[in-house]
Design a protein around this motif. Structure first.
Motif, mmCIF file in Angstrom:
data_model
loop_
_atom_site.group_PDB
_atom_site.id
_atom_site.type_symbol
_atom_site.label_atom_id
_atom_site.label_comp_id
_atom_site.label_asym_id
_atom_site.label_seq_id
_atom_site.Cartn_x
_atom_site.Cartn_y
_atom_site.Cartn_z
ATOM 1 N N ALA A 15 0.807 -1.197 0.000
ATOM 2 C CA ALA A 15 0.000 0.000 0.000
ATOM 3 C C ALA A 15 0.843 1.251 0.000
ATOM 4 C CB ALA A 15 -0.885 -0.014 1.223
ATOM 5 N N ILE A 16 1.986 1.096 0.552
ATOM 6 C CA ILE A 16 2.843 2.256 0.702
ATOM 7 C C ILE A 16 4.128 1.927 -0.021
ATOM 8 C CG2 ILE A 16 4.071 3.591 2.417
ATOM 9 C CD1 ILE A 16 1.957 2.629 4.379
ATOM 10 N N MET A 17 4.658 2.873 -0.694
ATOM 11 C CA MET A 17 5.906 2.558 -1.385
ATOM 12 C C MET A 17 7.021 3.471 -0.900
ATOM 13 S SD MET A 17 4.421 2.026 -5.151
ATOM 14 C CE MET A 17 2.793 2.695 -4.882
ATOM 15 N N ILE A 18 8.182 2.894 -0.881
ATOM 16 C CA ILE A 18 9.321 3.692 -0.473
ATOM 17 C C ILE A 18 9.756 4.449 -1.710
ATOM 18 C CG2 ILE A 18 11.679 3.556 0.384
ATOM 19 C CD1 ILE A 18 10.527 0.644 1.350
ATOM 20 N N ILE A 19 9.728 5.764 -1.631
ATOM 21 C CA ILE A 19 9.937 6.477 -2.879
ATOM 22 C C ILE A 19 11.233 7.252 -2.927
ATOM 23 C CG2 ILE A 19 7.569 6.658 -3.586
ATOM 24 C CD1 ILE A 19 7.501 9.417 -2.397
ATOM 25 N N GLY A 20 12.055 7.053 -1.979
ATOM 26 C CA GLY A 20 13.342 7.705 -2.172
ATOM 27 C C GLY A 20 14.056 7.934 -0.887
ATOM 28 N N SER A 21 15.330 7.859 -0.984
ATOM 29 C CA SER A 21 16.126 8.064 0.199
ATOM 30 C C SER A 21 16.913 9.353 0.104
ATOM 31 C CB SER A 21 17.085 6.893 0.361
ATOM 32 O OG SER A 21 17.902 6.825 -0.779
ATOM 33 N N GLY A 22 16.915 9.943 -1.053
ATOM 34 C CA GLY A 22 17.660 11.178 -1.224
ATOM 35 C C GLY A 22 19.148 10.977 -1.018
ATOM 36 N N ARG A 226 -0.081 5.265 -1.395
ATOM 37 C CA ARG A 226 -0.667 4.778 -2.639
ATOM 38 C C ARG A 226 -2.039 5.389 -2.918
ATOM 39 N NH1 ARG A 226 -2.078 -1.462 -4.233
ATOM 40 N NH2 ARG A 226 -3.906 -0.793 -5.380
ATOM 41 N N HIS A 227 -2.291 5.626 -4.203
ATOM 42 C CA HIS A 227 -3.608 6.062 -4.669
ATOM 43 C C HIS A 227 -4.524 4.839 -4.598
ATOM 44 C CE1 HIS A 227 -6.785 7.589 -7.092
ATOM 45 N NE2 HIS A 227 -6.091 8.614 -7.577
ATOM 46 N N PRO A 228 -5.601 4.870 -3.792
ATOM 47 C CA PRO A 228 -6.378 3.641 -3.623
ATOM 48 C C PRO A 228 -7.160 3.231 -4.863
ATOM 49 C CG PRO A 228 -7.407 5.451 -2.429
ATOM 50 C CD PRO A 228 -6.109 5.976 -2.971
ATOM 51 N N PHE A 229 -7.352 4.164 -5.805
ATOM 52 C CA PHE A 229 -8.144 3.833 -6.997
ATOM 53 C C PHE A 229 -7.275 3.660 -8.243
ATOM 54 C CE2 PHE A 229 -10.765 6.915 -4.434
ATOM 55 C CZ PHE A 229 -11.469 5.932 -3.762
ATOM 56 N N SER A 230 -5.980 3.801 -8.094
ATOM 57 C CA SER A 230 -5.097 3.717 -9.249
ATOM 58 C C SER A 230 -3.780 3.075 -8.815
ATOM 59 C CB SER A 230 -4.858 5.130 -9.801
ATOM 60 O OG SER A 230 -3.915 5.096 -10.809
ATOM 61 N N LYS A 231 -3.723 1.772 -9.043
ATOM 62 C CA LYS A 231 -2.687 0.907 -8.496
ATOM 63 C C LYS A 231 -1.247 1.428 -8.578
ATOM 64 C CE LYS A 231 -2.342 -4.035 -8.357
ATOM 65 N NZ LYS A 231 -2.463 -5.277 -9.034
ATOM 66 N N GLU A 232 -0.914 2.006 -9.714
ATOM 67 C CA GLU A 232 0.491 2.368 -9.909
ATOM 68 C C GLU A 232 0.845 3.760 -9.382
ATOM 69 O OE1 GLU A 232 2.308 -0.045 -10.913
ATOM 70 O OE2 GLU A 232 0.567 -1.271 -11.422
ATOM 71 N N GLU A 233 -0.166 4.492 -8.939
ATOM 72 C CA GLU A 233 0.110 5.892 -8.577
ATOM 73 C C GLU A 233 0.261 6.075 -7.068
ATOM 74 O OE1 GLU A 233 -2.026 9.246 -10.721
ATOM 75 O OE2 GLU A 233 -3.219 7.494 -11.262
ATOM 76 N N GLN A 344 -1.201 17.585 -8.156
ATOM 77 C CA GLN A 344 -2.487 17.333 -8.824
ATOM 78 C C GLN A 344 -3.600 16.947 -7.843
ATOM 79 O OE1 GLN A 344 0.332 15.565 -9.122
ATOM 80 N NE2 GLN A 344 0.028 13.642 -10.199
ATOM 81 N N TRP A 345 -3.231 16.578 -6.606
ATOM 82 C CA TRP A 345 -4.276 16.189 -5.651
ATOM 83 C C TRP A 345 -4.402 17.170 -4.477
ATOM 84 C CZ3 TRP A 345 -1.341 11.914 -7.631
ATOM 85 C CH2 TRP A 345 -2.073 11.119 -8.506
ATOM 86 N N THR A 346 -3.630 18.234 -4.513
ATOM 87 C CA THR A 346 -3.633 19.162 -3.380
ATOM 88 C C THR A 346 -5.043 19.635 -3.042
ATOM 89 O OG1 THR A 346 -1.576 19.942 -4.320
ATOM 90 C CG2 THR A 346 -2.403 21.163 -2.445
ATOM 91 N N SER A 347 -5.836 19.881 -4.074
ATOM 92 C CA SER A 347 -7.177 20.426 -3.806
ATOM 93 C C SER A 347 -8.109 19.393 -3.167
ATOM 94 C CB SER A 347 -7.793 20.930 -5.115
ATOM 95 O OG SER A 347 -7.925 19.830 -5.994
#
Ligand code: AMP
Ligand code: MG
Length: 354
Positions: A15-22, A226-233, A344-347
């Motif tokens: 559900a959660i992805m590790i997206i970077g360690s910088g 994770r975006h719950p309605f869009s698997k890869e996002e 794109q999802w801030t709002s």
């Protein structure tokens, strides 16, 4: 490897992805993946030439060993596991079990009490009857009288523990640790890796994660939601300070289809019905076992009642995404400085007023 915690969880996307360690090239993070408890596990560790820290290989071996040891205790797919023996002796006698089992059952009972029964590890018979962990999906939704019968066998209050032993005081009660065991295992591995000299690493078991240290002196570990309605996002990322843990419960992880309708794997133990209305709940907090229990509990309780539960356990913050369109991302006030939503999802982000 099979177990109830887990079986279909292999497919359950993390559900959660590790997206970077910088990390810069001199501070390289190494990710090692393996399967454990029927799901995907990984250790991400910073190999930066620090001779006082253990190498990632060793950290991975520690986690693998602990997960495999704990699976033997918690699985219902082995007749000799602690859980199977407790379930078989329900309503009869005390069963000698490992200290891990005693600790985890005591924790499970506590979260049962704190959540007013929304979290209940004796929900097993209901979970099975709806077609999870049993391999048999019912042809139609369970009728109310069947649910009433099953509810007679549900109640965390039937769990009793004493040093070295546990029992279920009512016949036909069945423990299912799927909502809490992975978090517990993450804490155990995290702790041992630290004690053996691990410094900057993440332990991940099927999306239940706990971080140690940070990937660079300038920034903490970041974890994607994770975006719950869009698997890869992913909808955004959270920054996790040393020691923090995260867990997500989602309706997309495991489900059965009955008469064309999808039913998710999380149940309301008070009604016997699959929970509807929530797409995902992510909780961060100071321990992996707590956020695991809380993400499941909050999923069942819904946002308002979940806020009452979170108020009892300071240090935990949550992100709720209801199962409705357009998507709204509700965050607790304390999540504001932790969660950064992508533009794109801030709002769609709303802060829950306490
Ligand atoms: P999680 O993915 O951590 O939310 O855990 C979900 C798993 O916990 C399910 O697959 C069931 O095995 C079990 N479970 C379902 N509903 C509950 C509940 N209300 N309380 C405790 N465990 C549950
Ligand atoms: Mg959970």
């Amino acid at each position: 490897m099979r177990s109830s915690l887990h079986k279909a969880a292999v497919l359950s996307a993390i559900a959660i992805m590790i997206i970077g360690s910088g990390c810069s090239s001199r501070r390289e993070s190494v990710k090692r993946e393996f399967t454990a408890m029927g799901t995907l596990a990984s250790i991400i560790s910073l190999d930066d030439g620090d001779r006082t820290a253990i190498p990632s290989e060793e950290a991975t071996q520690i986690a693998q060993k602990e997960f495999s040891r704990l699976e033997k205790t918690f699985t219902v797919y082995s007749l000799s596991s602690d859980v199977s023996r407790i379930n078989r002796a329900a309503g009869q006698e005390w069963v000698d079990v490992s200290p891990d089992m005693v600790t985890l059952l005591a924790a499970a009972r506590r979260y049962g009490e704190l959540s007013g029964g929304a979290f209940d590890v004796t929900v097993g018979p209901i979970v099975r009857a709806w077609g999870f962990n049993s391999g048999v999906t019912p042809a139609a939704p369970l009728p109310p009288e069947r649910i009433r019968q099953l509810l007679d066998t549900v109640g965390y209050g039937t769990i009793e523990v004493r040093p070295g032993a546990a029992r279920l005081t009512r016949k036909d009660v069945m423990v299912d640790l799927g909502g809490i065991a992975k978090g517990y295992a993450v804490d155990i591995a995290w702790d041992l890796i630290q004690r053996k000299g691990g410094k900057n690493f993440i332990v991940n078991l099927g999306g239940n994660m706990r971080v140690s240290g940070q990937p660079s002196s300038k920034r903490p570990w970041t974890i994607g939601v994770r975006h719950p309605f869009s698997k890869e996002e992913i909808v955004g990322r959270m920054t996790l300070k040393d020691g923090m843990a995260v867990a997500t419960s989602g309706n997309y992880e495991r489900f059965v289809t009955i008469k064309g309708r999808k039913y998710a794997h999380i149940f309301d133990p008070r009604t016997g019905m699959p929970v509807e209305g929530m797409a995902s709940v992510t909780v961060i907090g100071p321990s992996a076992v707590e956020v695991d229990a809380l993400s499941t509990s909050c999923f069942v309780l819904g946002m308002d009642k979940a806020m009452d539960l979170l108020a009892k356990l300071p240090g935990n913050e949550a992100i709720f995404i209801p199962d409705s369109q357009p998507m709204t991302i509700w965050i607790t006030p304390g999540m504001k400085d932790i969660f950064e939503c992508f533009s794109q999802w801030t709002s769609t982000v709303k802060i829950i007023s306490r």
